[in-house]
Design a protein around this motif. Sequence first.
Motif, PDB file in Angstrom:
ATOM      1  N   ALA A 199     -31.304  -0.249   2.961  1.00  0.00           N
ATOM      2  CA  ALA A 199     -32.735  -0.363   2.657  1.00  0.00           C
ATOM      3  C   ALA A 199     -33.282  -1.700   3.148  1.00  0.00           C
ATOM      4  CB  ALA A 199     -32.961  -0.228   1.157  1.00  0.00           C
ATOM      5  N   ILE A 200     -32.489  -2.744   3.049  1.00  0.00           N
ATOM      6  CA  ILE A 200     -32.982  -4.078   3.408  1.00  0.00           C
ATOM      7  C   ILE A 200     -33.419  -4.097   4.879  1.00  0.00           C
ATOM      8  CG2 ILE A 200     -30.529  -4.760   3.231  1.00  0.00           C
ATOM      9  CD1 ILE A 200     -31.290  -7.557   3.684  1.00  0.00           C
ATOM     10  N   GLY A 201     -34.581  -4.655   5.113  1.00  0.00           N
ATOM     11  CA  GLY A 201     -35.120  -4.710   6.479  1.00  0.00           C
ATOM     12  C   GLY A 201     -35.902  -3.458   6.807  1.00  0.00           C
ATOM     13  N   VAL A 202     -35.307  -2.298   6.579  1.00  0.00           N
ATOM     14  CA  VAL A 202     -36.007  -1.028   6.842  1.00  0.00           C
ATOM     15  C   VAL A 202     -37.201  -0.923   5.882  1.00  0.00           C
ATOM     16  CG1 VAL A 202     -35.780   1.491   6.766  1.00  0.00           C
ATOM     17  CG2 VAL A 202     -33.891   0.085   7.626  1.00  0.00           C
ATOM     18  N   SER A 239     -26.797   6.219  16.819  1.00  0.00           N
ATOM     19  CA  SER A 239     -25.614   6.115  15.965  1.00  0.00           C
ATOM     20  C   SER A 239     -25.435   4.761  15.275  1.00  0.00           C
ATOM     21  CB  SER A 239     -24.393   6.480  16.804  1.00  0.00           C
ATOM     22  OG  SER A 239     -23.531   5.426  16.966  1.00  0.00           O
ATOM     23  N   SER A 240     -25.927   3.684  15.872  1.00  0.00           N
ATOM     24  CA  SER A 240     -25.637   2.371  15.280  1.00  0.00           C
ATOM     25  C   SER A 240     -26.535   2.114  14.071  1.00  0.00           C
ATOM     26  CB  SER A 240     -25.859   1.267  16.316  1.00  0.00           C
ATOM     27  OG  SER A 240     -27.234   0.982  16.425  1.00  0.00           O
ATOM     28  N   ASN A 241     -26.136   1.118  13.279  1.00  0.00           N
ATOM     29  CA  ASN A 241     -26.948   0.700  12.120  1.00  0.00           C
ATOM     30  C   ASN A 241     -27.950  -0.395  12.490  1.00  0.00           C
ATOM     31  OD1 ASN A 241     -25.525   2.360  10.314  1.00  0.00           O
ATOM     32  ND2 ASN A 241     -23.896   0.838  10.149  1.00  0.00           N
ATOM     33  N   ASP A 242     -28.130  -0.592  13.774  1.00  0.00           N
ATOM     34  CA  ASP A 242     -28.999  -1.668  14.259  1.00  0.00           C
ATOM     35  C   ASP A 242     -30.458  -1.194  14.257  1.00  0.00           C
ATOM     36  OD1 ASP A 242     -29.719  -4.057  15.442  1.00  0.00           O
ATOM     37  OD2 ASP A 242     -29.185  -3.419  17.481  1.00  0.00           O
ATOM     38  N   TYR A 243     -30.942  -0.824  13.054  1.00  0.00           N
ATOM     39  CA  TYR A 243     -32.211  -0.105  12.941  1.00  0.00           C
ATOM     40  C   TYR A 243     -33.394  -0.810  13.614  1.00  0.00           C
ATOM     41  CZ  TYR A 243     -29.387   2.052   9.289  1.00  0.00           C
ATOM     42  OH  TYR A 243     -28.363   2.651   8.611  1.00  0.00           O
ATOM     43  N   LEU A 244     -33.375  -2.138  13.610  1.00  0.00           N
ATOM     44  CA  LEU A 244     -34.529  -2.877  14.149  1.00  0.00           C
ATOM     45  C   LEU A 244     -34.223  -3.535  15.503  1.00  0.00           C
ATOM     46  CD1 LEU A 244     -35.620  -4.583  10.788  1.00  0.00           C
ATOM     47  CD2 LEU A 244     -36.628  -2.553  11.871  1.00  0.00           C
ATOM     48  N   GLY A 245     -33.063  -3.243  16.030  1.00  0.00           N
ATOM     49  CA  GLY A 245     -32.698  -3.832  17.326  1.00  0.00           C
ATOM     50  C   GLY A 245     -32.381  -5.314  17.250  1.00  0.00           C
ATOM     51  N   PHE A 246     -32.157  -5.834  16.055  1.00  0.00           N
ATOM     52  CA  PHE A 246     -31.921  -7.281  15.914  1.00  0.00           C
ATOM     53  C   PHE A 246     -30.590  -7.720  16.528  1.00  0.00           C
ATOM     54  CE2 PHE A 246     -34.777  -8.775  12.137  1.00  0.00           C
ATOM     55  CZ  PHE A 246     -35.884  -8.289  12.804  1.00  0.00           C
ATOM     56  N   LYS A 287     -26.508  -4.383   9.063  1.00  0.00           N
ATOM     57  CA  LYS A 287     -27.266  -3.182   9.439  1.00  0.00           C
ATOM     58  C   LYS A 287     -28.620  -3.623  10.026  1.00  0.00           C
ATOM     59  CE  LYS A 287     -24.228  -1.282   6.105  1.00  0.00           C
ATOM     60  NZ  LYS A 287     -23.122  -0.981   6.995  1.00  0.00           N
ATOM     61  N   ALA A 288     -29.736  -3.476   9.299  1.00  0.00           N
ATOM     62  CA  ALA A 288     -31.026  -3.800   9.919  1.00  0.00           C
ATOM     63  C   ALA A 288     -31.100  -5.258  10.381  1.00  0.00           C
ATOM     64  CB  ALA A 288     -32.164  -3.495   8.963  1.00  0.00           C
ATOM     65  N   LEU A 289     -30.366  -6.157   9.756  1.00  0.00           N
ATOM     66  CA  LEU A 289     -30.446  -7.562  10.177  1.00  0.00           C
ATOM     67  C   LEU A 289     -29.614  -7.853  11.426  1.00  0.00           C
ATOM     68  CD1 LEU A 289     -31.920  -7.896   7.427  1.00  0.00           C
ATOM     69  CD2 LEU A 289     -31.069 -10.222   7.446  1.00  0.00           C
ATOM     70  N   GLY A 290     -28.806  -6.900  11.814  1.00  0.00           N
ATOM     71  CA  GLY A 290     -28.116  -6.977  13.106  1.00  0.00           C
ATOM     72  C   GLY A 290     -27.061  -8.058  13.215  1.00  0.00           C
ATOM     73  N   CYS A 291     -26.600  -8.598  12.096  1.00  0.00           N
ATOM     74  CA  CYS A 291     -25.557  -9.639  12.224  1.00  0.00           C
ATOM     75  C   CYS A 291     -24.357  -9.295  11.358  1.00  0.00           C
ATOM     76  CB  CYS A 291     -26.132 -11.026  11.982  1.00  0.00           C
ATOM     77  SG  CYS A 291     -27.243 -11.204  10.593  1.00  0.00           S
ATOM     78  N   HIS A 292     -23.994 -10.106  10.416  1.00  0.00           N
ATOM     79  CA  HIS A 292     -22.741  -9.887   9.706  1.00  0.00           C
ATOM     80  C   HIS A 292     -22.774 -10.603   8.370  1.00  0.00           C
ATOM     81  CE1 HIS A 292     -18.279  -9.993   9.185  1.00  0.00           C
ATOM     82  NE2 HIS A 292     -18.450  -8.782   9.646  1.00  0.00           N
ATOM     83  N   GLY A 293     -22.145 -10.022   7.350  1.00  0.00           N
ATOM     84  CA  GLY A 293     -22.086 -10.669   6.040  1.00  0.00           C
ATOM     85  C   GLY A 293     -22.876  -9.874   5.015  1.00  0.00           C
ATOM     86  N   ALA A 294     -22.919 -10.395   3.798  1.00  0.00           N
ATOM     87  CA  ALA A 294     -23.588  -9.692   2.698  1.00  0.00           C
ATOM     88  C   ALA A 294     -23.887 -10.697   1.602  1.00  0.00           C
ATOM     89  CB  ALA A 294     -22.681  -8.588   2.157  1.00  0.00           C
ATOM     90  N   ALA A 295     -24.650 -10.267   0.615  1.00  0.00           N
ATOM     91  CA  ALA A 295     -24.876 -11.150  -0.540  1.00  0.00           C
ATOM     92  C   ALA A 295     -25.027 -10.315  -1.795  1.00  0.00           C
ATOM     93  CB  ALA A 295     -26.121 -12.003  -0.327  1.00  0.00           C
ATOM     94  N   ILE A 296     -24.667 -10.940  -2.917  1.00  0.00           N
ATOM     95  CA  ILE A 296     -24.946 -10.350  -4.225  1.00  0.00           C
ATOM     96  C   ILE A 296     -26.096 -11.145  -4.823  1.00  0.00           C
ATOM     97  CG2 ILE A 296     -24.049  -9.978  -6.561  1.00  0.00           C
ATOM     98  CD1 ILE A 296     -21.303  -9.495  -5.226  1.00  0.00           C
TER      99      ILE A 296
END
Length: 373
Positions: free
Chosen positions: A202-205, A32-39, A224-233
């Motif tokens: 998509a990022i990371g995956v 269920s989580s967005n932690d796709y890579l376990g980071f 999500k895949a980066l397992g932390c918090h925040g975003a960028a444009i």
Amino acid sequence: MLPKKLHKKLENRKTSNSFRQLGEPNNLIDFSSNDYLGFSKSESIFKRTHDYLIDNNSIQNGSTGSRLLSGNNTLYSSVETQICNYHQSEAALVFNSGYNANLGLLSCVPQRGDLIIYDELCHASIRDGIQMSNAKGYKFKHNDLEDLASHLERSRELSSENDIYVITESVFSMDGDTPDLNRLIQLSESYNVHLIIDEAHAIGVFGQGLVSGSIFARVITFGKALGCHGAAILGSKDLIDYLINFSRPFIYTTALSPHELATIKSAYEALENSKNVEELHQNILFFNKEIERLKLSDAFIKSTSAIHGCIISGNDKVKQLSLQLKDKGFDVKPILSPTVPKEKERLRLCLHSYNSQEEISEVLSLIATFVNS
Ligand SMILES: Cc1ncc(COP(=O)(O)O)c(C=O)c1O
């Protein structure tokens, strides 16, 4: 006392079996989580972050203010440079979350008289950003680029002076599918419109994501895949200057702490040589083979990403199946209407590098028993 109208809305949620409640943390098998890579649970990322902060004498808990006031700590420019290099972008601007980034971009960039044409299944943050803008928004059918083309044709006839923005996602958060990105870029170029792609899932995956630097803007998120918090444009230097000057969700909020930025930095470093990406892709391949073997292909939305939706129409039915899976030890979330359209309620399975093939086979067998009964 809660005002009557609000009370009625809550009651309606309960009668339609769509009342939202916060869940407890659990030890179930994670689909269920967005932690796709376990980071998010990576000890080495945690330690690298800690060491970086200590080595750089960054003993600070909060950022103390907005980035335009006291909050622009030195890690920001280092992380933004790292992001530009990784994603091959001219410039980047970190936001506190993906939600904020989409609001921050869409609320201030399209101007009165401009048009925003967006995929009907775009994330709530995109739709909310469009609502905040002075431009007019029009939906096109999900991933239907012929429908987009006819919108573009009509828009061109309507107005030649105003700008047109097209926004979609490279991996859809609830469906896991992807538009034909080459055709989308081609269309945007031939109609001379500004293309924005949200690459949150998509990022990371898919490494740096599924689109490159030639488009107007990309939104990437770190939760999500980066397992932390925040975003960028990501975009041109001019776009970033514009956002710093006019994007209210960027300006009027406390900046991220050095610890959060250092975690983003460590997660990018981990991404450079992580075997987890390969493991995730093995699991995606295996998952799709199992769907076929168990004759579930018709129930699942086609996807080669980490997100897989199994349509189970009706809030009651999908909730019931999710509870049955929980009893067997699996965390698979039901996605209810109104989050997704009525009749399109679904189980949303997220795959991870750390799911075993046995877990995948078992959860799909349980779903098959339910679906095929
Ligand atoms: C496509 C998309 N964009 C943006 C966001 C928001 O990102 P964040 O969780 O960082 O606010 C999400 C999160 O679910 C998403 O799925």
